[in-house]
Structures are given as C-alpha cells and as structure tokens.
Motif scaffolding. Structure first.
Motif, short mmCIF file in Angstrom:
data_model
loop_
_atom_site.label_atom_id
_atom_site.label_comp_id
_atom_site.label_asym_id
_atom_site.label_seq_id
_atom_site.Cartn_x
_atom_site.Cartn_y
_atom_site.Cartn_z
N VAL A 40 0.98 -1.07 0.07
CA VAL A 40 0.05 0.05 0.04
C VAL A 40 0.94 1.12 -0.13
O VAL A 40 1.74 1.12 0.97
N VAL A 41 0.53 2.13 -0.90
CA VAL A 41 1.36 3.50 -1.05
C VAL A 41 0.41 4.63 -0.89
O VAL A 41 -0.46 4.54 -1.45
N PRO A 42 0.90 5.74 -0.35
CA PRO A 42 0.24 6.72 -0.59
C PRO A 42 -0.20 7.31 -2.04
O PRO A 42 0.41 7.04 -2.78
N ALA A 43 -1.31 7.56 -2.20
CA ALA A 43 -1.66 7.99 -3.49
C ALA A 43 -1.20 9.26 -4.19
O ALA A 43 -1.10 10.25 -3.46
N ALA A 44 -0.42 8.91 -5.42
CA ALA A 44 0.25 10.21 -5.97
C ALA A 44 -0.70 11.39 -6.21
O ALA A 44 -1.87 11.09 -6.68
N GLY A 45 -0.25 12.47 -5.98
CA GLY A 45 -0.96 13.88 -6.21
C GLY A 45 -1.91 14.01 -5.21
O GLY A 45 -2.78 14.79 -5.73
N ARG A 46 -2.23 13.41 -4.35
CA ARG A 46 -3.29 13.49 -3.31
C ARG A 46 -2.67 13.75 -1.79
O ARG A 46 -1.99 13.07 -1.36
N GLU A 56 -9.80 12.68 12.82
CA GLU A 56 -9.26 11.65 12.12
C GLU A 56 -8.40 12.30 10.88
O GLU A 56 -8.59 13.32 10.44
N ILE A 57 -7.03 11.66 10.68
CA ILE A 57 -6.62 12.20 9.42
C ILE A 57 -6.91 10.95 8.34
O ILE A 57 -7.15 9.95 8.59
N GLU A 58 -7.22 11.48 7.10
CA GLU A 58 -7.49 10.82 6.14
C GLU A 58 -6.34 10.65 4.86
O GLU A 58 -5.75 11.92 4.48
N LEU A 59 -5.81 9.62 4.79
CA LEU A 59 -4.52 9.65 3.75
C LEU A 59 -4.95 8.63 2.61
O LEU A 59 -5.18 7.60 2.80
N PRO A 60 -5.11 9.42 1.43
CA PRO A 60 -5.64 8.66 0.46
C PRO A 60 -4.42 7.73 0.23
O PRO A 60 -3.22 8.28 0.01
N VAL A 61 -4.67 6.23 -0.26
CA VAL A 61 -3.80 5.37 -0.70
C VAL A 61 -4.19 4.59 -1.78
O VAL A 61 -5.15 4.67 -2.12
N THR A 62 -3.14 3.87 -2.29
CA THR A 62 -3.34 2.92 -3.48
C THR A 62 -3.08 1.59 -3.00
O THR A 62 -1.82 1.54 -2.46
N VAL A 63 -4.00 0.54 -2.99
CA VAL A 63 -3.71 -0.65 -2.41
C VAL A 63 -3.29 -1.38 -4.05
O VAL A 63 -4.06 -1.59 -4.90
N HIS A 64 -2.04 -2.07 -3.82
CA HIS A 64 -1.58 -2.98 -5.00
C HIS A 64 -1.72 -4.51 -4.53
O HIS A 64 -1.40 -4.88 -3.54
N PHE A 65 -2.24 -5.10 -5.53
CA PHE A 65 -2.48 -6.65 -5.02
C PHE A 65 -1.34 -7.42 -6.23
O PHE A 65 -0.73 -6.81 -7.00
N THR A 66 -0.99 -8.63 -5.55
CA THR A 66 -0.30 -9.42 -6.30
C THR A 66 -0.58 -9.78 -7.68
O THR A 66 0.17 -10.04 -8.55
N ASP A 67 -1.75 -9.71 -8.03
CA ASP A 67 -2.04 -9.94 -9.51
C ASP A 67 -2.06 -8.69 -10.41
O ASP A 67 -2.64 -8.77 -11.35
N GLY A 68 -1.48 -7.62 -9.91
CA GLY A 68 -1.27 -6.53 -10.59
C GLY A 68 -2.48 -5.32 -10.64
O GLY A 68 -2.17 -4.23 -11.32
N THR A 69 -3.64 -5.86 -9.84
CA THR A 69 -4.42 -4.74 -10.02
C THR A 69 -4.28 -4.00 -8.62
O THR A 69 -3.42 -4.11 -7.97
N THR A 70 -5.00 -2.64 -8.65
CA THR A 70 -4.84 -1.52 -7.67
C THR A 70 -6.33 -1.32 -7.36
O THR A 70 -7.29 -1.32 -8.22
#
Length: 108
Positions: A40-46, A56-70
């Motif tokens: 999981v990485v912080p979402a680029a540009g957000r 609360e703090i809201e941190l937009p993130v991108t979840v990467h799966f082993t099958d290549g989907t996000t």
C-alpha cells in the motif's frame, strides 16, 4: 359446507397492485478468487486531510495486489496512530541519514 384452504403454492404470484419479489439469484455476486495485497502506498498527487469532525487524518492510498490490480481507498488514522506514525517516520528518516553518512565515510 366447509372448505379447506388450498396449500400454499411454491410459485410467487402477483396480485393487482403488487409485484412478485425478485429471486435471490438475481442479486448474486459472482464468486471471485481472493486477492492478496502486495503493498500500500500513498496515492500520487493527493494530500492527506484532517477531519476535525471525527478527529481523524485521512490519507488517500493505493492498494496494490499481487495480481497487478490496484484499488484507491483512504487510510484513516486516529490522533494516537498519527503520533505513533510521526515518531516512527522520524526514526526511519534518522536511520536513513545515518546510513547515508556511513556510506559516504566508507567511500573515502
């Protein structure tokens, strides 16, 4: 003369003004194999946002799966989690700086 009621029917019937209930199969979600999260990485540009109403703090993130989907989602952190994350991040930055200094000294 007495009459016996008819046994209930297995079929849904509609009467005037009402409709038969939809069958459960109409709403079935196809089964998918489980996916495994790779990272999981912080979402680029957000940027993260502070939600005062929830504290609360809201941190937009991108979840990467082993099958290549996000998937894009939001990581929610309460104040205690934010403080812990800040301390751990500061320590990691310090260790990285120490490692860079050691590398520079060993290159001389």
């Amino acid at each position: 003369m007495t009459t016996t009621p008819a046994p209930p029917s297995d079929r849904a019937t509609a009467t005037s003004g009402s409709a038969a209930a939809p069958r459960a199969e109409a709403f079935a979600i196809p089964k998918q194999p489980p996916r495994t999260v790779s990272h999981v990485v912080p979402a680029a540009g957000r940027d993260l946002a502070y939600r005062h109403d929830r504290g609360e703090i809201e941190l937009p993130v991108t979840v990467h799966f082993t099958d290549g989907t996000t998937v894009q989602t939001t990581l929610l952190l309460d104040p205690g989690q934010v403080e812990l994350f800040a301390l751990q991040t500061e320590q990691a930055i310090g260790r990285r700086a120490d490692a860079k200094r050691a590398q520079l000294l060993s290159d001389d």
